[in-house]
Design a protein around this motif. Structure first.
Motif, PDB file in Angstrom:
ATOM      1  N   ARG A  13       0.823  -1.205   0.000  1.00  0.00           N
ATOM      2  CA  ARG A  13       0.000   0.000   0.000  1.00  0.00           C
ATOM      3  C   ARG A  13       0.856   1.254   0.000  1.00  0.00           C
ATOM      4  O   ARG A  13       1.901   1.305   0.643  1.00  0.00           O
ATOM      5  CB  ARG A  13      -0.910   0.009   1.222  1.00  0.00           C
ATOM      6  CG  ARG A  13      -2.041  -0.967   1.126  1.00  0.00           C
ATOM      7  CD  ARG A  13      -2.917  -0.639  -0.012  1.00  0.00           C
ATOM      8  NE  ARG A  13      -4.296  -1.059   0.255  1.00  0.00           N
ATOM      9  CZ  ARG A  13      -5.270  -0.857  -0.600  1.00  0.00           C
ATOM     10  NH1 ARG A  13      -5.041  -0.268  -1.734  1.00  0.00           N
ATOM     11  NH2 ARG A  13      -6.479  -1.254  -0.322  1.00  0.00           N
TER      12      ARG A  13
ATOM     13  N   ALA B 124      -4.403   3.241   4.272  1.00  0.00           N
ATOM     14  CA  ALA B 124      -4.499   1.825   3.928  1.00  0.00           C
ATOM     15  C   ALA B 124      -3.431   1.014   4.654  1.00  0.00           C
ATOM     16  O   ALA B 124      -3.679  -0.128   5.061  1.00  0.00           O
ATOM     17  CB  ALA B 124      -4.381   1.647   2.425  1.00  0.00           C
TER      18      ALA B 124
ATOM     19  N   VAL C 115      -9.691  -5.475   1.697  1.00  0.00           N
ATOM     20  CA  VAL C 115      -9.003  -4.389   2.398  1.00  0.00           C
ATOM     21  C   VAL C 115      -7.638  -4.133   1.770  1.00  0.00           C
ATOM     22  O   VAL C 115      -7.221  -2.998   1.566  1.00  0.00           O
ATOM     23  CB  VAL C 115      -8.832  -4.740   3.896  1.00  0.00           C
ATOM     24  CG1 VAL C 115      -7.961  -3.715   4.589  1.00  0.00           C
ATOM     25  CG2 VAL C 115     -10.165  -4.813   4.575  1.00  0.00           C
TER      26      VAL C 115
ATOM     27  N   SER D  25      -8.268  -3.347  -2.627  1.00  0.00           N
ATOM     28  CA  SER D  25      -9.195  -2.398  -3.225  1.00  0.00           C
ATOM     29  C   SER D  25      -8.517  -1.060  -3.512  1.00  0.00           C
ATOM     30  O   SER D  25      -7.707  -0.575  -2.714  1.00  0.00           O
ATOM     31  CB  SER D  25     -10.382  -2.173  -2.285  1.00  0.00           C
ATOM     32  OG  SER D  25     -11.132  -1.092  -2.740  1.00  0.00           O
TER      33      SER D  25
ATOM     34  N   ALA E 162     -12.282  -0.253   1.147  1.00  0.00           N
ATOM     35  CA  ALA E 162     -11.388  -1.009   2.027  1.00  0.00           C
ATOM     36  C   ALA E 162     -11.822  -0.866   3.484  1.00  0.00           C
ATOM     37  O   ALA E 162     -11.813  -1.851   4.233  1.00  0.00           O
ATOM     38  CB  ALA E 162      -9.949  -0.532   1.854  1.00  0.00           C
TER      39      ALA E 162
END
Lengths: 102, 156
Positions: free
Chosen positions: A25, A30, B20, B23, B29
């Motif tokens: 990420r 995130a 999660v 996405s 998420a």
């Protein structure tokens, strides 16, 4: 019958998914969500081990409780820092966090 | 404990976690994160510890995704740029190596689990782990004050 091995395998796979998320990420929000998955996988492993192996003290379940508490504290501080980063540089990508000085 | 229930919950947890992680829309998420933690609470119910399930539901499945969505809206960062292919390759290799290394520990002997009553857990919490319990409350207070101080707008 479901054994301890099933729960440990599930939490291992969950941990691997979270690890993948932390590594790939680029949005800091995130990344924090993936860290939450990591902590939950660990808590699940602790709770399952306590339910199967420790019928007297449930030490693992107490560990799981404290993991949830620490995760909540970590997330609130993490989001506060993230808000500062976004105010400072206008973005929450990992690319903008390159220096420690504000 | 039913095998079917465990398999269903495990599949839902893993699917939610994959959403999660993969996405491209962070709001999706966050919602998937709520569902993942909700199904983990279901696993705690299967494991015979309703106390842990309730706490998991209240803190991880309700409060944390709401906070996350709030932060996403505040920072206006709904969409994410995907990482490069090399990153995905390295991450897959590392996660796979982790799983492979852990697989040797999974041959646990066959024993039945024991349900953990909320009364028992609470009594242990306030006797055996009284000091960590108090330290955790101080930690939560510190985190709350720290978050307020950090996120405050400085008057210039």
């Amino acid at each position: 019958m479901i054994t301890l091995g099933h729960f440990l395998a599930l939490s291992a796979v969950l941990f691997a998914i979270g690890l993948f998320g932390v590594l790939t990420r680029r949005n800091l929000i995130a990344v924090l969500m993936s860290v939450e998955i990591l902590l939950n996988a660990a808590a699940l492993a602790f709770a399952a081990a306590a339910a199967y192996k420790d019928p007297v003290f449930f030490a693992g379940q107490l560990f799981a409780l404290f993991i949830i508490v620490v995760a909540a504290a970590e997330l609130s501080i993490g989001f506060a820092i993230l808000l500062l980063v976004s105010r400072h540089s206008g973005s929450v990508s990992t690319d903008v966090v390159e220096e420690m000085r504000g | 404990m039913s095998v079917l229930g465990f398999a269903l919950l495990a599949a839902l947890v893993l699917a939610g976690a994959l959403v999660v992680v993969l996405s491209e829309n962070v709001v999706h998420a966050a919602v998937a994160l709520a569902f993942t933690f909700f199904f983990v609470a279901g696993l705690y119910v299967l494991l015979g510890s309703p106390m842990l399930a309730v706490i998991q539901f209240a803190v991880n499945a309700a409060a944390i995704p709401i906070l996350t969505i709030f932060i996403i809206m505040t920072t206006q960062s709904r969409r994410v740029r995907p990482a490069s292919g090399a990153f995905y390759l390295i991450a897959t290799v590392l996660a796979g190596a982790f799983l492979f290394g852990l697989w040797g520990f999974l041959g646990a002997p066959q024993t039945a689990f024991r349900a953990v009553s909320p009364e028992g857990l609470g009594a242990r919490l306030l006797s055996v782990t009284l000091l960590p319990f108090e330290v955790a409350s101080v930690l939560l207070l510190l985190a709350m004050v720290g978050a307020i101080v950090l996120a405050r707008r400085l008057e210039k």
